[in-house]
Design a protein around this motif. Structure first.
Motif, mmCIF file in Angstrom:
data_model
loop_
_atom_site.group_PDB
_atom_site.id
_atom_site.type_symbol
_atom_site.label_atom_id
_atom_site.label_comp_id
_atom_site.label_asym_id
_atom_site.label_seq_id
_atom_site.Cartn_x
_atom_site.Cartn_y
_atom_site.Cartn_z
ATOM 1 N N GLY A 214 0.893 -1.130 0.050
ATOM 2 C CA GLY A 214 -0.094 0.101 0.088
ATOM 3 C C GLY A 214 0.730 1.214 -0.081
ATOM 4 N N ARG A 215 0.405 2.257 -0.833
ATOM 5 C CA ARG A 215 1.207 3.705 -0.927
ATOM 6 C C ARG A 215 0.203 4.453 -1.128
ATOM 7 N NH1 ARG A 215 4.604 0.977 0.979
ATOM 8 N NH2 ARG A 215 6.859 0.696 0.321
ATOM 9 N N LEU A 228 -3.274 3.189 -2.965
ATOM 10 C CA LEU A 228 -3.205 2.182 -3.841
ATOM 11 C C LEU A 228 -2.382 1.057 -3.289
ATOM 12 C CD1 LEU A 228 -4.129 1.315 -6.744
ATOM 13 C CD2 LEU A 228 -1.947 1.946 -7.365
ATOM 14 N N VAL A 229 -2.902 -0.082 -3.393
ATOM 15 C CA VAL A 229 -1.915 -1.084 -2.901
ATOM 16 C C VAL A 229 -1.516 -1.735 -4.159
ATOM 17 C CG1 VAL A 229 -2.124 -3.718 -2.131
ATOM 18 C CG2 VAL A 229 -3.366 -2.000 -1.036
ATOM 19 N N ILE A 230 -0.080 -1.563 -4.209
ATOM 20 C CA ILE A 230 0.514 -1.688 -5.294
ATOM 21 C C ILE A 230 0.917 -3.177 -5.443
ATOM 22 C CG2 ILE A 230 2.650 -1.346 -6.805
ATOM 23 C CD1 ILE A 230 2.444 1.504 -5.550
#
Lengths: 285, 604
Positions: A214-215, A228-230
């Motif tokens: 997550g970022r 967003l969870v990358i």
């Protein structure tokens, strides 16, 4: 660590690399005042190019009287023309070009390399950074440093008007990380130009991100933020989109008869120069 | 700090909510990117999550919590100081007309009372709360309860005492309730409490602002008409309470034709009560008699309407004999009756009550009741005890003392509505719910001594008056203020009924009968159906107790309740600096948060 607004340039390294290269001239005729650079067409330099039959109006001084004596055919000598090409160097000075120090350093080094390449051609070179700012000529390559204050919210490429000169050699450096249609954008860049060289510089994580969880993604040019969870899926989707963007630029540049090169920030400058040579943007001096 | 609305503290729950939101929203580490648009079409992660991270203490969190705290305290009514306690002054104002009596300086007890009240308010300070109560048969609150002091002056300016004589007890009770334990009660009257009959004045300051004055007024008035002679008479009772003879001028003015003067007479009014009869031409609808001015103006005028007598047509169908003669004798002594073949009131044998009645005819039957009402048994005589329905108008003044009720036949009570009974034997009864259904006298008039008893003419008179009251028209034509006005219509009204009295215009219930209290402040009262005047009545003050100003005095009795706690008054939030502080803090916090978020977005 945030990058400085003006990327520092290791001029020693730049000069060491740039000495072996110069800007590649296009085969098509290019505009410019009479100069020391050989043009593609015939002209009045001292360098012989070819013969052809005399036609009314040809300069009698160029008639090859020796050949006439041997063959009784009036033949004139053709000499290469000498031109000083116009170079328009469009630099993206938006904040995205210094999203971190690595990108800023690579951008500075590549801009220095291109400035040296332009300087080695005795060209009439100007730098364009924004449509609101008058394009400014630069003499020494080191002067390019003064143009690289990456504080703008937008790239010049996103603006409606770019003050390119007719029949100029156009060199564009940007990360092209803004919403655009490559065909439309490249068409605008290439219109009425002699040649076009497109250099895209991105960070490795911009070109090929990896799953990192997550970022909160914060757009450095203030275009919003996104939690967003990358994950692998997100990374794959991103890569596909970025690849389409890059390939679109390359294809459009090819259609416009220009060169395109994608440079990953952090790549040694000599390798960058070789890649530019491979793309037909630089040539060996 | 106190809270006037403690439930508002529930808004403090907003603070943990904000903290929770921040804990869940701020769990992703920030990452600056150059091309957010490349990520934006991807699947977005919900902002909430299952993992609680360390709470980031940001300016936004602090400002949001600060704003929530400030707004919660505002909602809870936070005050730096408790509600202010103000003196509560409850004033009972004697609203009787004598309070308007003026002395030689043209100053009345009312004027002095108003001045004293204003001084008292000034002494207690501008923060004092004031309640003004008007005395009367129906006490009323003139101002308040606990109104601002600034409202007292206009309310007192509206106060014009003109009520009839009344006890202050009811007003005092209301004032005490309003004062409760918080107020200090002052009574303003023109007589000391012993005169007014208020014995329990503990904790009450009684200020009598009266003054002994010489006053002459009209204490009673009557207008009569002698139709046979075609003339009328105005009878006035004059009360001279000055202790010595006095000269006055009396004017008699007809109200029609723009106030035509009928008579002007100089009078020597002896001390005490004297009467005066004045001839009035017949046919004048209303006349006003006025005495020349003196201390109390309210009792100097009367307006009297010419009465239109309501004649009851009586029919005597009793057979010749003792009973018929007795009835004829009784009827002859009753005024306002006439004999007729088809009367409005028909006396006859009780057996005829079974036959259908003519419209508008009340029947009174004596003797043997119709067979359907009788039960088997022999006639009986009764000497008492008699059980009367005391409140029935037919029995007013009737005692039946010494009466031997003879020849009463057994009648089932369920068939009639008894008015007088003896045991379970109805002696006088109505055949229905109303008198016009028929009245039965279960008595043998030839045997009973009722016709020789004093109750006999009274019973007959009551029957006649009961019938007269049910004739169309007003019960009377001239009334005192506060008396019940009763009138009947012959048919159902088609328009809106209302009465006008001076500037007063009040609607009346729709129906044939109307009943209301004669209002003050007018002389002529018109009962109207739409725009049509049905009846015109005289309404006059006529109050000897108020006319007599010889017992008025100036005195001060009793002490204010020193234990009165004063009234707690809640002022608006604008009076408390904490409200404004919280409002500014909350507003700045919200504004700052908005600016901070804006700056954060633009700098991101």
């Amino acid at each position: 660590m945030p990058a400085p607004s003006t990327p520092p340039i290791d001029w020693q390294e730049v000069h060491a690399v740039a000495g072996a290269f110069r800007l590649a001239m296009p085969r098509t005729p290019i505009g410019g005042r009479l100069g020391e650079r050989l043009g593609a067409g015939t002209g009045s330099s001292l360098e012989f190019q070819d013969y052809r039959q005399y036609a009314a109006g040809d300069d009698l001084r160029h008639v090859d009287w020796s050949a006439y004596a041997r063959s009784e055919v009036l033949t004139v000598r053709l000499y290469r023309e000498e031109v000083a090409p116009r170079i328009d160097l469009a630099l993206d000075v938006s904040r995205s070009m210094r999203v971190n120090e690595k990108k800023a350093l690579s951008y500075g080094a590549m801009a220095g390399l291109l400035a040296c390449a332009c300087g080695s051609t005795e060209a009439d070179a100007r730098v364009l950074t924004a449509s609101a700012i008058e394009p400014r000529p630069f003499g020494r390559p080191e002067e390019i440093e003064s143009f690289l204050a990456c504080e703008a919210a937008n790239s010049i490429l996103e603006e409606g008007h770019i003050a390119f000169r007719r029949r100029s050699l156009r060199v564009v450096i940007s990360d092209f990380l803004f919403p655009h249609d490559p065909d439309v954008l490249v068409g605008r860049l290439a219109r009425d130009g002699s040649s076009l060289a497109i250099l895209q510089i991105t960070l490795p994580e911009e070109a090929e991100p990896v799953a990192e969880g997550g970022r909160r993604l914060l757009d450095v040019e203030g275009r919003g933020e996104l939690d967003l969870v990358i994950d692998e899926k997100a990374v794959q989707e991103y890569r596909e989109r970025f690849s389409r963007l890059r390939q679109g630029l390359a294809r459009a540049a090819r259609r416009a008869g220009g060169g395109f090169s994608h440079v990953i920030a952090g790549t040694p400058l000599r390798d960058v120069a070789r890649a530019l040579v491979a793309a037909g943007i630089l040539e060996s001096a | 700090m106190i809270f006037t609305a403690p439930w508002g503290l529930l808004a403090l729950l907003g603070i943990p909510a904000i903290i929770a939101i921040h804990m869940f929203r701020r769990k992703f580490p920030p990452r600056p990117v150059a091309g957010l648009f490349l990520w934006q079409t991807l699947r977005q992660t919900p902002e909430g999550g299952g993992k609680i991270t360390k709470l980031p203490i940001t300016a936004s969190l602090i400002l949001e919590c600060l704003a929530a705290l400030a707004l919660a305290l505002i909602l809870a009514g936070a005050r730096l100081e408790p509600a202010s306690v103000n003196e509560h002054l409850v004033v009972l104002l004697d609203d009787s007309a004598s309070m308007s009596a003026t002395n030689a300086r043209n100053e009345s007890p009312r004027d002095r009372a108003v001045r004293r009240i204003e001084d008292e308010i000034e002494r207690l300070g501008r923060g004092v709360r004031v309640t003004l109560v008007l005395s009367g048969d129906r006490p009323a609150v003139l101002l308040g309860p606990a109104a601002l002091a600034i409202e007292a002056r206009p309310a007192l300016a509206r106060w014009k005492p003109e009520a009839q004589h009344h006890s202050l007890a009811l007003g005092l009770r209301l004032a005490r309730e309003l004062a409760s334990k918080t107020g200090r009660l002052i009574v303003f009257s023109d007589a000391p409490p012993d005169v007014r009959g208020a014995s329990a004045i503990e904790g009450v300051r009684w200020l009598s602002m009266g003054e002994r004055l010489q006053n002459i007024g009209i204490t009673s008035a009557q207008r009569t008409l002698t139709p046979s002679e075609g003339r009328g008479t105005l009878s006035l009772a004059l009360g001279n309470f000055s202790g010595e003879a006095a000269k006055r001028q009396l004017r008699l003015v007809a109200n029609q034709d723009g106030g035509k003067e009928i008579l002007v007479r100089d009078l020597d009014v002896p001390p005490g009560t004297s009467s005066l009869n004045l001839p009035v031409p017949a046919g004048l609808p209303a006349v006003t008699a006025s005495l020349s001015n003196d201390a109390l103006a309210r009792d100097n005028d009367v307006t009297l309407v010419e009465p239109r007598p309501q004649i009851v047509a009586v029919e005597n169908r009793l057979p010749e004999g003792r009973a018929r003669d007795a009835l004829a004798r009784a009827l002859s002594s009753i005024a306002g009756t006439t004999r007729a073949e088809q009367g409005q009131l028909s006396f006859g044998p009780a057996a005829a009550l079974d036959q259908p009645a003519q419209p508008g005819v009340w029947r009174v039957g004596f003797g043997r009741a119709p067979a359907r009402l009788l039960t088997p048994g022999d006639p009986q005589d009764f000497i008492g005890p008699f059980v009367p329905e005391k409140r029935h108008p037919l029995l007013q003044g009737v005692t039946l003392a010494g009466v031997v009720w003879s020849g009463a036949l057994p009648i089932a009570s369920k068939n009639v509505r008894p008015i007088v009974s003896s045991g379970d034997h109805p002696l006088i009864a109505m055949l229905g719910t109303k008198p016009d259904d028929g009245v039965l006298f279960n008595v043998d008039l030839d045997k009973t001594n009722l016709v020789r008893a004093p109750d006999w003419p009274i019973l007959v008179s009551n029957l006649v008056e009961l019938r007269r009251q049910n004739l169309p028209g007003p019960e009377r034509w001239n009334y005192r203020v506060g008396e019940w006005v009763r009138a009947r219509l012959a048919t159902d009204p088609k328009g809106q009924l209302h009465y006008k009295c001076g500037t007063l215009d009040r609607p009346l219930p729709h129906g044939r009968t109307m009943e209301f209290i004669a209002p003050p402040n007018c002389a002529l009262l018109q009962i109207m159906e739409g725009n049509e005047t049905l009846f015109e009545l005289g309404v006059n003050f006529l109050d000897e107790s108020e006319t007599n100003l010889s017992d008025r005095d100036t005195s001060e009795t009793g002490k204010l309740d020193s234990q009165a706690a004063g009234t707690r008054t809640e002022t608006g939030p604008e009076s408390d600096p904490l409200f404004w502080t919280l409002l500014v803090v909350g507003g700045l916090a919200m504004l700052g948060n908005w600016c901070w978020l804006g700056a954060a977005r633009s700098g991101a």
